[in-house]
Design a protein around this motif. Structure first.
Motif, PDB file in Angstrom:
ATOM      1  N   ILE A  89       0.842  -1.193   0.000  1.00 37.60           N
ATOM      2  CA  ILE A  89       0.000   0.000   0.000  1.00 37.60           C
ATOM      3  C   ILE A  89       0.879   1.246   0.000  1.00 37.60           C
ATOM      4  CG2 ILE A  89      -1.695   1.333   1.320  1.00 37.60           C
ATOM      5  CD1 ILE A  89      -2.874  -1.098   0.079  1.00 37.60           C
ATOM      6  N   SER A  90       0.604   2.151  -0.932  1.00 40.69           N
ATOM      7  CA  SER A  90       1.322   3.433  -1.020  1.00 40.69           C
ATOM      8  C   SER A  90       2.835   3.229  -0.951  1.00 40.69           C
ATOM      9  CB  SER A  90       0.866   4.386   0.094  1.00 40.69           C
ATOM     10  OG  SER A  90      -0.488   4.720  -0.056  1.00 40.69           O
ATOM     11  N   LYS A  91       3.318   2.248  -1.694  1.00 40.54           N
ATOM     12  CA  LYS A  91       4.747   1.959  -1.716  1.00 40.54           C
ATOM     13  C   LYS A  91       5.494   3.074  -2.447  1.00 40.54           C
ATOM     14  CE  LYS A  91       8.674  -0.269  -1.613  1.00 40.54           C
ATOM     15  NZ  LYS A  91       9.455  -0.353  -0.369  1.00 40.54           N
ATOM     16  N   ASP A 125       2.895   3.496  -5.753  1.00 39.99           N
ATOM     17  CA  ASP A 125       1.721   2.731  -6.173  1.00 39.99           C
ATOM     18  C   ASP A 125       1.231   1.813  -5.058  1.00 39.99           C
ATOM     19  OD1 ASP A 125       3.534   0.642  -6.104  1.00 39.99           O
ATOM     20  OD2 ASP A 125       3.396   0.127  -8.223  1.00 39.99           O
ATOM     21  N   ASP A 126       0.062   1.232  -5.281  1.00 35.18           N
ATOM     22  CA  ASP A 126      -0.476   0.130  -4.490  1.00 35.18           C
ATOM     23  C   ASP A 126      -0.495  -1.072  -5.427  1.00 35.18           C
ATOM     24  OD1 ASP A 126      -2.323   1.639  -2.038  1.00 35.18           O
ATOM     25  OD2 ASP A 126      -1.794   2.798  -3.793  1.00 35.18           O
ATOM     26  N   ALA A 173      -7.979   1.331  -3.146  1.00 33.23           N
ATOM     27  CA  ALA A 173      -6.799   1.138  -2.298  1.00 33.23           C
ATOM     28  C   ALA A 173      -7.201   0.648  -0.908  1.00 33.23           C
ATOM     29  CB  ALA A 173      -6.004   2.438  -2.195  1.00 33.23           C
ATOM     30  N   GLY A 223      -5.996  -2.827   0.665  1.00 34.29           N
ATOM     31  CA  GLY A 223      -5.367  -2.889   1.981  1.00 34.29           C
ATOM     32  C   GLY A 223      -6.072  -3.856   2.914  1.00 34.29           C
TER      33      GLY A 223
END
Length: 261
Positions: free
Chosen positions: A9-11, A73-74, A106, A110
């Motif tokens: 997630i939100s890398k 990105d996710d 997202a 998650g």
């Protein structure tokens, strides 16, 4: 049935990062692209803007990076058995599309990862992941089919959707059009224009309709006094509530309750 392997997630990848898989990932891959980037899929290069999504085929060669800075990105790697939107060819592979509010899918992605890590009962975990993946796929399909809808491209659309959903749930505490417009940093006239354009009804009429619809449910299913119901529906004046209720339903709250009891 879905099999989920790993994801993130939100890398945030540093400047200069490049992902390259010349033989594909071996799994289906969902990418929710937050930063934008340059993609090469099966030899076809494309610059992809932020707020995009793609589902990659397990065998397709691909690479991506963001030459302008960090890449964010996710992502989720998965396989599946049986019928779904991908197998029905309704949700295309290796095709980029825009998402109005990337936080919606997202959040689901998650939650899938949460189930993988923290739900210990294997049967419950499998059922939950299947349910969440189906909802995630439906969200992506909705985004894909609506991407050319002008409403979907408007950056204010998610805020108006959230506002309307809140009122549909009976939240009438602060529905001043002036304050809502101010919270979005737009004029009242533009707020009115957008609301009518998005939902096909004026803000004022929609508020009245939703208030009375909520009141009808309260009158029918509770023994609350009319004074309290009027207050819960955002009316400071009980007489005004009576008038609007009768104007829309054709009967008083008492008559409506007797008819529906």
């Amino acid at each position: 049935m879905y099999e989920v392997y790993y994801g993130g997630i939100s890398k945030v990848h540093p400047t200069g990062f490049m992902m390259s898989r010349p033989n594909g990932a071996g799994h289906y891959v969902i990418l929710l692209i937050r930063s934008g980037g340059t993609y090469n899929i099966a030899g076809c290069e494309k610059i992809v803007p932020p707020g995009s999504a793609v589902i990659l085929d397990p065998k397709v060669p691909y690479s991506y990076s963001n030459p302008k800075g960090q890449y964010i990105d996710d992502w989720l790697h998965f396989t599946f058995e049986g019928e779904n939107l991908i197998s029905k060819k309704l949700l295309p592979l290796n095709t980029f599309f825009q998402i109005s509010d990337i936080e919606d899918p997202a959040t689901l992605l998650g939650q899938v990862l949460f189930e993988m890590s923290y739900t210990k009962n294997a049967d419950i975990q499998r059922d939950n992941i299947d349910c969440l993946m189906n909802v995630l796929m439906n969200h992506l399909y909705s985004a894909y089919t609506m991407q050319d809808d002008p409403r979907y491209k408007n950056p204010f659309y998610p805020q108006f959707q959230a506002l309307r959903l809140s009122m549909q749930g009976g939240n009438f505490d602060d529905i001043s059009m002036a304050r809502k417009a101010e919270s979005m940093s737009i004029s009242v006239s533009y707020f009115q224009h957008l609301y009518k354009d998005f939902f096909g009804i004026s803000y004022q009429k929609d508020v009245i309709d939703m208030r009375i619809e909520y009141a009808k449910r309260m009158v029918k299913s509770t023994d609350n006094k009319i004074e309290l119901i009027a207050k819960l529906c955002g009316y400071s004046n009980e007489i005004h509530f009576y008038r609007q209720f009768k104007e829309i339903t054709g009967m008083t709250p008492k008559q409506y309750k007797e008819l529906n009891s």
